[in-house]
Design a protein around this motif. Structure first.
Motif, PDB file in Angstrom:
ATOM      1  N   GLY A 283      37.609  36.566  36.746  1.00 36.16           N
ATOM      2  CA  GLY A 283      37.940  37.313  37.030  1.00 36.16           C
ATOM      3  C   GLY A 283      37.963  38.202  34.890  1.00 36.16           C
TER       4      GLY A 283
ATOM      5  N   SER B 273      36.307  37.622  46.460  1.00 38.93           N
ATOM      6  CA  SER B 273      37.617  37.705  45.285  1.00 38.93           C
ATOM      7  C   SER B 273      38.395  36.738  46.724  1.00 38.93           C
ATOM      8  CB  SER B 273      37.779  38.105  44.795  1.00 38.93           C
ATOM      9  OG  SER B 273      37.138  38.993  43.973  1.00 38.93           O
TER      10      SER B 273
ATOM     11  N   VAL C 191      39.197  41.878  38.609  1.00 40.01           N
ATOM     12  CA  VAL C 191      38.012  41.748  39.237  1.00 40.01           C
ATOM     13  C   VAL C 191      36.523  42.368  38.318  1.00 40.01           C
ATOM     14  CG1 VAL C 191      36.305  41.549  41.182  1.00 40.01           C
ATOM     15  CG2 VAL C 191      38.503  41.189  41.132  1.00 40.01           C
TER      16      VAL C 191
END
Ligand code: PA5
Ligand code: NI
Length: 188
Positions: free
Chosen positions: A22, A9, A58
């Motif tokens: 997310g 990420s 996430v």
């Protein structure tokens, strides 16, 4: 053996966006109005109902072998003389710990044991704060820019907001004579 594909990420500190995003959770004043001491000031601020903080979770399975991780952004501001803060929580699995790495801004991390023992540590760029098992935790932005931090904790730890939603925490952080000051929570 469960197969799970590795991935990255990316946090953009300027745009304050995580990608992939997310799960994005946005908390406004009306989501936590009763948590601030000065209810007159709450009433006034509710006319605008500002965003107090947001966080990007996430997407990770809620299993013990995994590590949940997220980026939180607490905006600068005050309700009365009390700084913007997160709701705060224990973890559902109480004996799980967490790490906060501060990426930007200035804050205080208030922690509390179930017996009410409290501890406050500084958050500033580069600080790595360890939240040991059993400690509830809440983040307060004491600066004039967004406080951005990265957190990591056990995959299945979960969140328990219940007691703090009802009672708050034993200490609060307020501005006094222009400085963040740790006070006993009169409503606790
Ligand atoms: O896992 C954590 O402790 C953080 O990611 C928090 O969940 C996040 O900062 C939001 O705070 P809260 O969950 O208390 O609303
Ligand atoms: Ni946590």
């Amino acid at each position: 053996m469960n197969y799970f594909e590795p991935f990255n990420s990316y946090i953009d500190l300027e745009k304050m966006k995580l990608s992939p995003e997310g799960e994005l959770i946005i908390r406004k004043l009306n989501d936590m109005a009763e948590m601030y001491q000065n209810q007159e000031a709450v009433k006034e601020s509710l006319k605008e109902n500002p965003v107090i903080y947001k966080f990007y979770n996430v997407q990770i399975p809620e299993e013990s072998g995994h590590l949940q991780h997220c980026i939180s952004i607490v905006y600068p501001g005050k309700i009365g003389n009390e700084y913007y803060m997160t709701k705060g929580h224990f973890h559902k699995i109480k004996d799980t710990s967490e790490i906060y790495l501060t990426l930007k801004g200035r804050g205080k991390l208030v922690m509390q044991m179930p017996d009410q023992k409290s501890k406050v540590v500084e958050m500033k760029e580069g600080s790595i704060s360890y939240i040991p098992p059993y400690w509830a935790h809440r983040t307060i932005n004491i600066g004039d820019e967004p406080l951005i931090f990265f957190s990591v904790y056990r995959g299945d730890a979960g969140h328990n907001y219940g007691i703090i939603e009802k009672k708050g925490m034993a200490v609060i952080i307020v501005e006094e004579e222009g400085k963040p000051t740790i006070k006993k929570n009169p409503a606790y």
